[in-house]
Design a protein around this motif. Structure first.
Motif: not given
Ligand code: TRP
Length: 331
Positions: A292-300, A303
Protein backbone atom coordinates in the motif's frame (compact mmCIF):
# COMPACT_ATOMS: atom_id res chain seq x y z
CA UNK A 1 32.16 -7.07 4.04
CA UNK A 2 32.77 -10.75 3.34
CA UNK A 3 29.21 -11.94 2.83
CA UNK A 4 28.72 -13.88 -0.39
CA UNK A 5 26.80 -12.07 -3.10
CA UNK A 6 23.28 -13.14 -4.01
CA UNK A 7 21.67 -11.88 -7.19
CA UNK A 8 18.38 -12.66 -8.80
CA UNK A 9 16.10 -11.04 -11.32
CA UNK A 10 12.55 -10.82 -12.55
CA UNK A 11 11.39 -10.05 -16.05
CA UNK A 12 8.93 -7.16 -15.77
CA UNK A 13 6.21 -8.70 -17.87
CA UNK A 14 3.46 -9.04 -15.27
CA UNK A 15 2.63 -9.09 -11.60
CA UNK A 16 4.18 -11.82 -9.49
CA UNK A 17 2.05 -14.70 -8.22
CA UNK A 18 2.11 -17.46 -5.59
CA UNK A 19 4.24 -19.63 -7.88
CA UNK A 20 6.95 -16.97 -7.93
CA UNK A 21 6.64 -16.68 -4.17
CA UNK A 22 7.24 -20.36 -3.34
CA UNK A 23 9.70 -20.85 -6.19
CA UNK A 24 11.98 -17.92 -5.46
CA UNK A 25 10.70 -14.96 -3.40
CA UNK A 26 10.39 -16.97 -0.21
CA UNK A 27 14.07 -17.88 -0.48
CA UNK A 28 14.95 -14.24 -1.07
CA UNK A 29 13.13 -13.25 2.11
CA UNK A 30 14.96 -15.93 4.06
CA UNK A 31 18.41 -15.22 2.63
CA UNK A 32 18.41 -11.43 2.44
CA UNK A 33 20.38 -10.93 5.63
CA UNK A 34 22.80 -13.80 5.25
CA UNK A 35 23.97 -12.64 1.81
CA UNK A 36 24.80 -9.36 0.19
CA UNK A 37 21.61 -9.31 -1.87
CA UNK A 38 20.78 -7.71 -5.23
CA UNK A 39 17.46 -7.84 -7.05
CA UNK A 40 17.51 -6.88 -10.69
CA UNK A 41 14.56 -5.85 -12.82
CA UNK A 42 15.46 -7.57 -16.07
CA UNK A 43 13.92 -5.08 -18.49
CA UNK A 44 16.31 -5.82 -21.36
CA UNK A 45 15.67 -9.53 -20.99
CA UNK A 46 11.92 -8.85 -20.94
CA UNK A 47 12.31 -7.01 -24.24
CA UNK A 48 13.90 -10.05 -25.89
CA UNK A 49 10.44 -11.56 -26.22
CA UNK A 50 8.41 -8.35 -25.83
CA UNK A 51 10.30 -6.08 -28.19
CA UNK A 52 6.95 -5.34 -29.82
CA UNK A 53 5.40 -4.16 -26.53
CA UNK A 54 7.75 -1.82 -24.67
CA UNK A 55 4.92 -0.17 -22.74
CA UNK A 56 4.08 -3.46 -21.04
CA UNK A 57 7.68 -3.84 -19.88
CA UNK A 58 7.80 -0.25 -18.69
CA UNK A 59 4.55 -0.57 -16.71
CA UNK A 60 5.63 -3.74 -14.96
CA UNK A 61 8.90 -2.39 -13.58
CA UNK A 62 6.99 -0.79 -10.73
CA UNK A 63 4.84 -3.90 -10.24
CA UNK A 64 7.66 -6.41 -9.81
CA UNK A 65 9.59 -4.18 -7.44
CA UNK A 66 6.43 -3.50 -5.42
CA UNK A 67 5.72 -7.25 -5.32
CA UNK A 68 9.20 -8.01 -4.00
CA UNK A 69 8.94 -5.26 -1.40
CA UNK A 70 5.46 -6.48 -0.47
CA UNK A 71 6.83 -10.00 0.03
CA UNK A 72 9.15 -8.63 2.70
CA UNK A 73 12.36 -8.27 0.71
CA UNK A 74 13.38 -5.14 2.46
CA UNK A 75 15.20 -2.31 0.71
CA UNK A 76 17.18 -1.87 3.92
CA UNK A 77 18.92 -5.18 3.26
CA UNK A 78 18.66 -5.43 -0.48
CA UNK A 79 19.79 -3.40 -3.48
CA UNK A 80 17.15 -3.13 -6.20
CA UNK A 81 18.20 -1.96 -9.66
CA UNK A 82 17.16 -1.96 -13.32
CA UNK A 83 19.21 -3.97 -15.80
CA UNK A 84 19.23 -1.35 -18.57
CA UNK A 85 20.72 1.23 -16.23
CA UNK A 86 23.95 -0.72 -15.89
CA UNK A 87 25.79 -0.50 -19.24
CA UNK A 88 28.57 -2.74 -17.91
CA UNK A 89 26.15 -5.69 -18.13
CA UNK A 90 25.74 -5.13 -21.87
CA UNK A 91 29.49 -4.83 -22.26
CA UNK A 92 30.15 -8.05 -20.39
CA UNK A 93 27.47 -9.81 -22.46
CA UNK A 94 29.50 -9.08 -25.59
CA UNK A 95 32.67 -10.44 -24.00
CA UNK A 96 30.86 -13.58 -22.84
CA UNK A 97 29.35 -14.16 -26.27
CA UNK A 98 32.69 -15.54 -27.48
CA UNK A 99 32.54 -18.22 -24.79
CA UNK A 100 29.49 -20.02 -26.16
CA UNK A 101 28.48 -21.54 -29.49
CA UNK A 102 25.21 -20.94 -31.27
CA UNK A 103 24.43 -24.66 -31.20
CA UNK A 104 24.92 -24.82 -27.43
CA UNK A 105 22.29 -22.12 -27.06
CA UNK A 106 19.96 -23.83 -29.50
CA UNK A 107 20.22 -27.03 -27.47
CA UNK A 108 19.51 -25.33 -24.12
CA UNK A 109 16.32 -26.92 -22.72
CA UNK A 110 14.99 -23.67 -21.22
CA UNK A 111 15.56 -21.70 -24.40
CA UNK A 112 14.06 -24.49 -26.51
CA UNK A 113 10.90 -24.72 -24.39
CA UNK A 114 10.46 -20.98 -24.34
CA UNK A 115 10.89 -20.61 -28.09
CA UNK A 116 8.16 -23.24 -28.46
CA UNK A 117 5.85 -21.26 -26.17
CA UNK A 118 6.31 -17.97 -28.01
CA UNK A 119 4.18 -19.08 -30.92
CA UNK A 120 4.04 -16.52 -33.67
CA UNK A 121 6.79 -14.32 -32.24
CA UNK A 122 9.48 -16.84 -33.19
CA UNK A 123 7.58 -18.83 -35.78
CA UNK A 124 9.34 -21.59 -37.79
CA UNK A 125 12.47 -21.38 -35.67
CA UNK A 126 12.98 -17.73 -36.61
CA UNK A 127 14.23 -16.86 -33.19
CA UNK A 128 16.03 -13.55 -32.74
CA UNK A 129 19.71 -13.27 -31.95
CA UNK A 130 18.71 -11.46 -28.75
CA UNK A 131 16.40 -14.14 -27.43
CA UNK A 132 18.70 -17.00 -28.34
CA UNK A 133 21.46 -15.21 -26.46
CA UNK A 134 19.58 -14.43 -23.29
CA UNK A 135 21.47 -17.07 -21.26
CA UNK A 136 24.64 -15.17 -22.16
CA UNK A 137 23.26 -11.86 -21.00
CA UNK A 138 21.80 -13.52 -17.90
CA UNK A 139 25.28 -14.81 -17.05
CA UNK A 140 26.52 -11.25 -17.34
CA UNK A 141 23.64 -10.09 -15.10
CA UNK A 142 24.94 -12.38 -12.40
CA UNK A 143 28.67 -12.19 -12.88
CA UNK A 144 29.25 -8.47 -13.37
CA UNK A 145 28.77 -8.39 -9.58
CA UNK A 146 30.62 -11.69 -9.06
CA UNK A 147 27.46 -13.07 -7.52
CA UNK A 148 27.47 -16.73 -6.49
CA UNK A 149 24.02 -17.47 -5.11
CA UNK A 150 21.07 -17.24 -7.49
CA UNK A 151 17.52 -18.05 -6.30
CA UNK A 152 15.50 -18.98 -9.38
CA UNK A 153 12.58 -21.07 -10.58
CA UNK A 154 13.46 -24.66 -11.46
CA UNK A 155 13.03 -23.96 -15.18
CA UNK A 156 16.02 -21.61 -15.04
CA UNK A 157 18.59 -24.22 -13.95
CA UNK A 158 19.78 -25.07 -17.50
CA UNK A 159 20.40 -21.35 -18.07
CA UNK A 160 22.63 -21.25 -15.00
CA UNK A 161 24.47 -24.40 -16.13
CA UNK A 162 25.16 -22.66 -19.42
CA UNK A 163 26.38 -19.73 -17.36
CA UNK A 164 28.88 -21.88 -15.53
CA UNK A 165 30.25 -23.21 -18.81
CA UNK A 166 30.78 -19.63 -19.97
CA UNK A 167 32.47 -18.61 -16.72
CA UNK A 168 34.74 -21.65 -16.73
CA UNK A 169 35.93 -20.82 -20.23
CA UNK A 170 36.44 -17.18 -19.36
CA UNK A 171 38.50 -18.14 -16.31
CA UNK A 172 40.54 -20.60 -18.39
CA UNK A 173 41.42 -18.12 -21.16
CA UNK A 174 41.90 -14.97 -19.13
CA UNK A 175 42.70 -16.14 -15.59
CA UNK A 176 40.46 -16.77 -12.62
CA UNK A 177 38.01 -13.89 -12.45
CA UNK A 178 34.49 -15.14 -11.71
CA UNK A 179 33.19 -17.53 -9.06
CA UNK A 180 30.95 -20.41 -10.03
CA UNK A 181 27.22 -19.69 -9.75
CA UNK A 182 24.78 -21.78 -7.75
CA UNK A 183 21.04 -21.85 -8.39
CA UNK A 184 18.74 -22.16 -5.37
CA UNK A 185 15.25 -23.51 -6.05
CA UNK A 186 12.36 -23.12 -3.63
CA UNK A 187 10.67 -26.01 -1.81
CA UNK A 188 7.74 -26.04 -4.25
CA UNK A 189 9.61 -25.99 -7.53
CA UNK A 190 6.54 -26.07 -9.72
CA UNK A 191 3.30 -24.76 -8.29
CA UNK A 192 0.17 -25.63 -10.23
CA UNK A 193 -2.35 -22.93 -11.08
CA UNK A 194 -6.09 -23.07 -10.55
CA UNK A 195 -6.53 -25.24 -13.66
CA UNK A 196 -3.79 -27.74 -12.79
CA UNK A 197 -1.26 -26.42 -15.33
CA UNK A 198 1.85 -24.63 -14.16
CA UNK A 199 0.83 -21.34 -12.52
CA UNK A 200 1.44 -18.70 -15.14
CA UNK A 201 0.17 -15.31 -16.14
CA UNK A 202 -0.36 -16.38 -19.73
CA UNK A 203 -2.61 -19.29 -18.70
CA UNK A 204 -4.88 -17.09 -16.61
CA UNK A 205 -4.72 -19.51 -13.67
CA UNK A 206 -2.73 -17.53 -11.12
CA UNK A 207 -3.31 -16.09 -7.67
CA UNK A 208 -1.38 -12.84 -7.62
CA UNK A 209 0.43 -11.50 -4.59
CA UNK A 210 -1.46 -8.26 -5.24
CA UNK A 211 -4.94 -9.80 -5.65
CA UNK A 212 -7.68 -8.22 -3.52
CA UNK A 213 -9.55 -10.39 -1.04
CA UNK A 214 -12.56 -10.44 -3.39
CA UNK A 215 -10.40 -11.64 -6.27
CA UNK A 216 -8.99 -14.43 -4.14
CA UNK A 217 -12.47 -15.41 -2.92
CA UNK A 218 -13.79 -15.58 -6.50
CA UNK A 219 -10.88 -17.60 -7.76
CA UNK A 220 -11.17 -20.17 -4.98
CA UNK A 221 -14.94 -20.35 -5.33
CA UNK A 222 -14.57 -21.19 -9.03
CA UNK A 223 -11.71 -23.65 -8.54
CA UNK A 224 -12.49 -27.17 -9.74
CA UNK A 225 -12.86 -30.01 -7.24
CA UNK A 226 -14.09 -33.62 -7.44
CA UNK A 227 -17.28 -35.15 -6.10
CA UNK A 228 -15.87 -37.01 -3.08
CA UNK A 229 -16.07 -34.14 -0.56
CA UNK A 230 -13.10 -35.55 1.33
CA UNK A 231 -9.92 -33.58 1.85
CA UNK A 232 -6.76 -35.65 1.51
CA UNK A 233 -3.59 -35.42 -0.54
CA UNK A 234 -3.38 -37.67 -3.58
CA UNK A 235 -1.97 -35.94 -6.63
CA UNK A 236 -2.95 -38.74 -9.02
CA UNK A 237 -6.45 -39.39 -7.82
CA UNK A 238 -7.37 -35.91 -6.57
CA UNK A 239 -5.19 -33.37 -8.36
CA UNK A 240 -7.59 -30.45 -7.77
CA UNK A 241 -8.00 -30.92 -4.02
CA UNK A 242 -4.32 -31.76 -3.59
CA UNK A 243 -3.47 -28.53 -5.32
CA UNK A 244 -5.80 -26.49 -3.10
CA UNK A 245 -4.18 -28.22 -0.12
CA UNK A 246 -0.86 -26.99 -1.44
CA UNK A 247 -2.19 -23.42 -1.34
CA UNK A 248 -3.47 -24.02 2.18
CA UNK A 249 -0.03 -25.23 3.17
CA UNK A 250 1.61 -22.14 1.71
CA UNK A 251 -0.79 -19.85 3.56
CA UNK A 252 -0.63 -21.61 6.94
CA UNK A 253 2.63 -23.55 7.02
CA UNK A 254 0.66 -26.66 8.06
CA UNK A 255 1.58 -30.14 6.80
CA UNK A 256 -0.74 -32.17 4.54
CA UNK A 257 -1.48 -34.51 7.45
CA UNK A 258 -2.50 -31.61 9.64
CA UNK A 259 -4.70 -30.22 6.90
CA UNK A 260 -6.33 -33.57 6.26
CA UNK A 261 -7.03 -33.89 9.96
CA UNK A 262 -8.40 -30.37 10.22
CA UNK A 263 -11.05 -31.04 7.55
CA UNK A 264 -11.83 -34.68 8.26
CA UNK A 265 -15.38 -33.91 9.43
CA UNK A 266 -16.57 -31.64 6.62
CA UNK A 267 -19.66 -32.44 4.58
CA UNK A 268 -18.96 -30.24 1.57
CA UNK A 269 -15.82 -28.86 -0.04
CA UNK A 270 -17.31 -25.40 0.35
CA UNK A 271 -16.30 -25.52 4.03
CA UNK A 272 -12.69 -26.20 3.04
CA UNK A 273 -12.82 -23.54 0.36
CA UNK A 274 -14.11 -20.90 2.77
CA UNK A 275 -11.33 -21.61 5.22
CA UNK A 276 -8.76 -21.67 2.41
CA UNK A 277 -9.97 -18.26 1.21
CA UNK A 278 -9.72 -16.89 4.72
CA UNK A 279 -6.19 -18.24 5.26
CA UNK A 280 -4.95 -17.10 1.85
CA UNK A 281 -6.31 -13.64 2.58
CA UNK A 282 -4.68 -13.60 6.02
CA UNK A 283 -1.42 -14.55 4.39
CA UNK A 284 -1.75 -11.98 1.61
CA UNK A 285 -2.84 -9.23 3.99
CA UNK A 286 0.79 -8.79 5.03
CA UNK A 287 1.69 -8.28 1.38
CA UNK A 288 -1.20 -5.88 0.83
CA UNK A 289 -0.23 -3.80 3.82
CA UNK A 290 3.39 -3.47 2.76
CA UNK A 291 2.41 -2.81 -0.85
CA UNK A 292 0.00 0.00 0.00
CA UNK A 293 2.75 2.39 0.97
CA UNK A 294 4.33 2.06 -2.49
CA UNK A 295 1.06 2.28 -4.36
CA UNK A 296 0.24 5.49 -2.56
CA UNK A 297 3.67 6.88 -3.26
CA UNK A 298 5.28 5.22 -6.31
CA UNK A 299 8.19 7.64 -6.10
CA UNK A 300 9.45 5.54 -3.17
CA UNK A 301 10.03 2.67 -5.58
CA UNK A 302 11.86 4.89 -8.08
CA UNK A 303 14.04 6.25 -5.25
CA UNK A 304 14.94 2.72 -4.14
CA UNK A 305 15.91 1.89 -7.74
CA UNK A 306 18.02 5.02 -8.02
CA UNK A 307 19.89 4.20 -4.79
CA UNK A 308 20.50 0.71 -6.11
CA UNK A 309 21.71 1.98 -9.45
CA UNK A 310 24.34 4.16 -7.82
CA UNK A 311 25.71 1.41 -5.60
CA UNK A 312 25.68 -1.20 -8.31
CA UNK A 313 27.44 0.97 -10.85
CA UNK A 314 30.33 1.56 -8.49
CA UNK A 315 30.89 -2.18 -8.17
CA UNK A 316 30.30 -2.72 -11.88
CA UNK A 317 32.96 -0.18 -12.85
CA UNK A 318 35.49 -1.72 -10.50
CA UNK A 319 34.85 -5.25 -11.74
CA UNK A 320 35.03 -4.17 -15.39
CA UNK A 321 38.49 -2.70 -14.86
CA UNK A 322 39.62 -6.13 -13.74
CA UNK A 323 37.86 -7.88 -16.63
CA UNK A 324 39.46 -5.59 -19.20
CA UNK A 325 42.90 -6.05 -17.66
CA UNK A 326 42.50 -9.80 -17.85
CA UNK A 327 41.34 -9.57 -21.47
CA UNK A 328 44.21 -7.22 -22.35
CA UNK A 329 41.90 -4.47 -23.53
CA UNK A 330 42.88 -2.05 -20.78
CA UNK A 331 44.44 0.60 -23.07
N1 TRP B 1 15.33 -15.38 -16.60
C1 TRP B 1 14.86 -15.10 -15.27
C2 TRP B 1 13.39 -15.53 -15.19
O1 TRP B 1 12.71 -15.54 -16.19
C3 TRP B 1 14.98 -13.65 -14.90
C4 TRP B 1 16.40 -13.20 -14.77
C5 TRP B 1 17.04 -12.29 -15.56
C6 TRP B 1 17.33 -13.62 -13.81
N2 TRP B 1 18.31 -12.10 -15.14
C7 TRP B 1 18.53 -12.91 -14.07
C8 TRP B 1 17.27 -14.53 -12.75
C9 TRP B 1 19.67 -13.12 -13.30
C10 TRP B 1 18.41 -14.73 -11.99
C11 TRP B 1 19.62 -14.03 -12.26
O2 TRP B 1 12.93 -15.86 -14.12
Amino acid sequence: MNKKILLTGDRPTGKLHLGHYVGSLKNRVKMQEEYNTFIMVADIQALTDNYDNPQKVRDNVFEVVADNLAAGIDSKNVNYFIQSQIPEIAELTIFFSNMVTVSELQRNPTVKTEIGQKGKLFKDGNVTFGFLGYPVSQTADISFLKAEIVPVGEDQLPVLEQGNRILKKFNRYYGKTFPEIKGIVGDVARLAGLDGNKMSKSLNNAIYLSDTSEEVANKIKKAKTDSENKVYYDLKKKPEISNLMEYYKIATGKSFDEIENEFKDITYYSEFKEKLTEELNNFLNNFRERRKKYEENPQLVWDILEDGRKKVREIAKKNMIEVKEKMKINY
